[in-house]
Write an enzyme that holds these catalytic residues in place. Structure first.
Site, PDB file in Angstrom:
ATOM      1  N   LYS A 177      47.165 -76.156 -35.201  1.00 59.03           N
ATOM      2  CA  LYS A 177      46.978 -75.794 -36.608  1.00 59.03           C
ATOM      3  C   LYS A 177      45.742 -74.902 -36.757  1.00 59.03           C
ATOM      4  CE  LYS A 177      49.387 -79.880 -38.260  1.00 59.03           C
ATOM      5  NZ  LYS A 177      49.344 -81.276 -38.707  1.00 59.03           N
TER       6      LYS A 177
ATOM      7  N   GLN B  53      45.689 -86.049 -40.426  1.00 58.16           N
ATOM      8  CA  GLN B  53      46.653 -86.049 -39.329  1.00 58.16           C
ATOM      9  C   GLN B  53      47.165 -87.469 -39.077  1.00 58.16           C
ATOM     10  OE1 GLN B  53      47.786 -83.248 -37.662  1.00 58.16           O
ATOM     11  NE2 GLN B  53      49.226 -84.671 -36.727  1.00 58.16           N
TER      12      GLN B  53
ATOM     13  N   ASP C  33      50.310 -81.313 -47.255  1.00 56.24           N
ATOM     14  CA  ASP C  33      51.386 -82.034 -46.560  1.00 56.24           C
ATOM     15  C   ASP C  33      52.467 -82.508 -47.533  1.00 56.24           C
ATOM     16  OD1 ASP C  33      51.094 -82.022 -43.812  1.00 56.24           O
ATOM     17  OD2 ASP C  33      49.753 -83.766 -43.751  1.00 56.24           O
TER      18      ASP C  33
END
Ligand code: NAP
Length: 278
Positions: free
Chosen positions: A48, A92, A115
């Site tokens: 990322k 994460q 997200d």
């Protein structure tokens, strides 16, 4: 032989369009919270960071020990919510044991929730309102549209009901006028159900589970599964060699949906910045 739906090309197009959008624009900021030392998570976070760097997004990684508790994670999210140079925040997964991912997802400001896990964004998705939505199913929708796959009126079967893939996938397909069935580990007679699918999306995590004779001839097969085999190679949830002889179109693993998840994360971050700085 089936048409191979490549995610790599679409990922390249999405990142090129982001670079163009960002030329002369303020620099977006993405903050990633990484708690613990799960090797796969470290690899994802590194990918990322690299992808952000390539398109001109400033990425910051907040590294926390695997012994971090929920209160400490929440105390790191709050200043990021208030920081005007940060436009996207993600934590994460998996989080360390004992930390509730729903509590953490709810702590991220919904306008920075790249997200798409905050309940406000989940609600907006199911209500058909604009919001920030999960990256992997966004990638699937982008790939279907790019390849001109008709969705309206077609029966889509989604294998898997996770918050990250299965459920948002079902919502997006329904909003695109598919008739959607969601299947999971307690579904009876999966092969027969799958044979009724015009569009089959698998997000299960079982290598090669879906066989060629589970498919309706001419179906579109989207394999979200990424499974590491004992020899180190990657395999999807679908037995590709059997399925490509039956399907009209199919995504490969690797090179199908995998590359799209990060591309749509970058897109969510740029969209979040544009909304926040309007
Ligand atoms: P998950 O949270 O473990 O969910 C798996 C789902 O599959 C659950 O709903 C489960 O049913 C269902 N399932 C498990 N075994 C089954 C079986 N034998 N028959 C029918 N359904 C079964 O996984 P996830 O996070 O959604 O990920 C799924 C796969 O997608 C994994 O391989 C993951 O690596 C991959 N993935 C790829 C990307 C990408 O970028 N391409 C992104 C995210 C995930 P229950 O609910 O009944 O347990």
């Amino acid at each position: 032989m089936a048409l191979i739906l490549s995610g790599r090309e679409l990922a390249r197009e999405v990142t090129d369009s982001i670079r163009t959008r960002l030329a002369g624009a303020p620099v977006p900021g993405l903050a990633v919270i990484l708690a613990g030392d799960d090797p796969a998570s470290s690899v994802y976070v590194a990918s990322k960071e690299k992808a952000c760097h390539r398109v001109g997004i400033r990425s910051t990684v907040v590294r926390l020990s695997g012994l971090t508790d929920e209160a400490s994670i929440l105390s790191r999210i709050r200043p990021l919510n208030d920081d005007p140079s940060v436009h996207g925040i993600l934590c994460q997964l998996p989080l360390p044991l004992g930390i509730d991912r729903h509590t953490v997802a709810s702590a991220v400001h919904p306008a920075k929730d790249v997200d798409g896990f905050h309940p406000e964004n989940v609600g907006k998705l199911w209500r058909g309102q604009n919001g920030l939505f999960p990256c992997t199913p966004l990638g699937v929708m982008g790939l279907l549209r790019r390849n001109g796959i008709t969705l309206e009126g077609r029966h889509a079967v989604v294998l898997g009901r996770s918050d990250i893939v299965g459920k948002p996938m079902a919502a997006m397909l329904m909003m695109a006028d598919c008739t959607v069935t969601v299947a999971h580990s307690r579904t009876n007679d999966l092969p027969s159900l799958c044979r009724t699918a015009d569009i089959l999306v698998t997000a299960v995590g079982r290598p090669g589970m879906v066989r060629g004779d589970w498919l309706k001839p001419g179906a579109v097969v989207v394999d979200v599964g990424i499974n590491r085999l004992p020899d180190g190679s990657l395999a999807g949830d679908v037995c590709f060699s059997e399925a490509e002889a039956v399907a009209a179109a199919i995504t490969p693993v690797p090179g199908g949906i995998g590359p799209l998840t990060i591309a749509y994360l970058l897109l969510n971050t740029v969209n979040a910045m544009e909304q926040l700085t309007r």
